[in-house]
Design an enzyme around this catalytic site. Structure first.
Site, PDB file in Angstrom:
ATOM      1  N   SER A  61       9.962   8.794  -2.742  1.00  0.00           N
ATOM      2  CA  SER A  61      10.381   8.534  -1.362  1.00  0.00           C
ATOM      3  C   SER A  61      11.814   8.058  -1.436  1.00  0.00           C
ATOM      4  CB  SER A  61       9.481   7.495  -0.710  1.00  0.00           C
ATOM      5  OG  SER A  61       9.974   6.210  -0.949  1.00  0.00           O
ATOM      6  N   GLY A  96       3.834  -2.833   7.329  1.00  0.00           N
ATOM      7  CA  GLY A  96       3.321  -4.192   7.520  1.00  0.00           C
ATOM      8  C   GLY A  96       3.271  -4.648   8.964  1.00  0.00           C
ATOM      9  N   LEU A 138       0.449  -0.998  12.005  1.00  0.00           N
ATOM     10  CA  LEU A 138       0.411   0.329  12.624  1.00  0.00           C
ATOM     11  C   LEU A 138      -0.054   1.400  11.634  1.00  0.00           C
ATOM     12  CD1 LEU A 138       3.717   0.160  14.711  1.00  0.00           C
ATOM     13  CD2 LEU A 138       1.385  -0.392  15.419  1.00  0.00           C
ATOM     14  N   ASP A 178      -8.328   3.499  10.870  1.00  0.00           N
ATOM     15  CA  ASP A 178      -6.949   3.974  10.749  1.00  0.00           C
ATOM     16  C   ASP A 178      -6.916   5.446  10.355  1.00  0.00           C
ATOM     17  OD1 ASP A 178      -6.648   1.268  11.059  1.00  0.00           O
ATOM     18  OD2 ASP A 178      -6.117   0.884   8.976  1.00  0.00           O
TER      19      ASP A 178
HETATM   20  C1  GLA Z   1      -7.128  -2.885   9.626  1.00  0.00           C
HETATM   21  C2  GLA Z   1      -8.120  -2.021   8.867  1.00  0.00           C
HETATM   22  C3  GLA Z   1      -9.067  -1.305   9.822  1.00  0.00           C
HETATM   23  C4  GLA Z   1      -9.687  -2.273  10.814  1.00  0.00           C
HETATM   24  C5  GLA Z   1      -8.642  -3.189  11.414  1.00  0.00           C
HETATM   25  C6  GLA Z   1      -9.238  -4.264  12.264  1.00  0.00           C
HETATM   26  O1  GLA Z   1      -6.279  -2.098  10.372  1.00  0.00           O
HETATM   27  O2  GLA Z   1      -7.420  -1.076   8.100  1.00  0.00           O
HETATM   28  O3  GLA Z   1     -10.039  -0.616   9.097  1.00  0.00           O
HETATM   29  O4  GLA Z   1     -10.721  -3.005  10.213  1.00  0.00           O
HETATM   30  O5  GLA Z   1      -7.821  -3.799  10.444  1.00  0.00           O
HETATM   31  O6  GLA Z   1      -9.815  -3.734  13.400  1.00  0.00           O
END
Ligand code: GLA
Length: 388
Positions: free
Chosen positions: A71, A128, A131, A178
């Site tokens: 990267s 961090g 997102l 995510d």
């Molecule tokens: C982080 C984790 C998700 C989820 C959230 C809380 O983003 O990666 O899997 O548990 O925290 O909702």
């Protein structure tokens, strides 16, 4: 990572580094969670959406068994071999990439006879900030390899592969919200996830139709899921479920909370209460946004924040101030988003007032002596795909 990346600039960076054109460029987005926090690893309901900020992966096959990833921000590429793939050898951020290959093997994708590859990564997902910059890397790499190696894996299987990379190679004990948002997002839509039922359904959010914008307020307070309170919260949830005699907190409804209050110690009870009420809020939010539009979900967002602040105890002074200031300046709703202990808050605001709300939050942070936040608008965007 390189500045203001695009599919073309990532392909160019690949060519500059590796001296040939990549076979293609794939990308996957970060995500914002509209509502449903710490419900995913409890088999529950979650309602995130993919955002326009993405990670691009330019990929080219090699004729040996090496994997290299580069990267723009890193002076040297990281390297691994398809013949000796072990999470113990993955170093820092390269675990997100090599971890996906390792997770593919763990989930039954044979690696024998396959060639290695070179990857150039570029991203504009802030690190961090809660997102899901890490899921964006994992998902971009996963869809790229699915194509490059002609694996024919479904998006559902890719979700589990990317989650395993995060859990087993990176070492963060997360759920799969995510990765699901990043792989299943659609423009203008939230992704209503039922983790237990293994469904992820698009639900139109109509922010623009209702003249609303969603602000992200990155508090710049750093969080580290692999070592922080995240795992501790997860353990409390498991203990709470066990004490209540159910496989997971998904099996409890609000009507069970009176019994939980009698059985559980105060802290475990409040952790359980958050998850149970949050599942109910997710279901209500999805119903309300479809029946009455996004202006009607404000109270649910505010209740979610209060639950995380008071019961689950994953907020912090900066997140609380961001939420309170946004609401005091006319936001329809606001809450912290993501794992907590820092990261970002979201605020749903009238499009015309976004700037004003952002400035008010910046002023409040300055007055409190906090690091200046970074405030920006996000729109529900497309999930992972091939760009070039
Ligand atoms: C982080 C984790 C998700 C989820 C959230 C809380 O983003 O990666 O899997 O548990 O925290 O909702």
């Amino acid at each position: 990572m390189i500045d203001i990346p695009s599919p073309e600039s990532t392909a160019q960076a690949f060519e500059d580094r590796y001296g040939r054109r990549p076979d293609g460029v794939w990308s996957a987005p970060g995500r914002v969670n509209l509502i449903g926090e710490h419900t995913d690893y409890n088999d529950g309901l979650v309602f995130p959406f993919a955002i326009e900020r993405r990670t691009w992966a330019a990929v080219g096959r090699r004729d040996d068994r090496l994997l290299t990833v580069h990267s723009g921000a890193m002076p040297e590429p990281a390297q691994a071999s398809l013949d000796a793939l072990s999470p113990d050898d993955f170093d820092g951020w390269s675990a997100y990439v090599f971890g996906v290959v390792w997770a593919m093997r763990e989930r039954g994708v044979p690696l024998e006879g396959r060639t290695g590859f070179d990857i150039m990564l570029a991203s504009d997902v802030p690190l961090g900030a809660g997102l899901s910059s890490s899921a964006a890397i994992e998902c971009a790499v996963a869809i790229a390899l699915n194509d490059e190696w002609d694996l024919g894996l479904t998006r559902r299987e890719l979700i589990y592969i990317c989650q395993l990379a995060e859990n087993g190679a990176v070492g963060a004990p997360t759920g799969n919200m995510d990765q699901t948002a990043s792989l299943m997002g659609e423009p203008g839509h939230g992704v209503l996830i039922d983790v237990r039922a293994e469904t992820a359904d698009p639900v139109a959010l109509h922010f623009a139709d209702e003249d609303l914008e969603l602000l992200v307020i990155d508090t710049r307070v750093h969080h580290e899921h692999a070592t922080g309170g995240y795992g501790e919260r997860r353990r409390s949830c498991e203990e709470g479920a066990a004490a209540m005699g159910v496989p997971s907190l998904r099996d409890l409804a609000e009507a069970d909370l009176a019994r939980a209050a009698e059985l559980l110690d105060d802290v475990t009870f409040r952790r359980v209460k958050h998850v149970v009420t949050e599942n109910a809020r997710v279901a209500r939010t999805a119903d309300v946004v479809q029946a009455d539009g996004p202006r009607a979900i404000g109270d649910l967002l505010v209740q979610s924040h209060a639950s995380m602040r008071d019961d689950f105890e994953i907020s912090c002074a900066e997140l609380d101030l961001a939420v309170e200031t946004a609401l005091a300046n006319g936001a329809v709703g606001a809450r912290m988003t993501g794992g907590g202990f820092g990261g970002a808050a979201i605020a749903l605001v009238d499009a015309g007032r976004a700037e004003e709300v952002g400035e008010a939050v910046e002023a409040a942070f300055a007055e409190a002596g906090f690091t200046a936040p970074i405030v920006f608008v996000v729109n529900p965007a497309a999930g992972a795909h091939r760009d070039l």
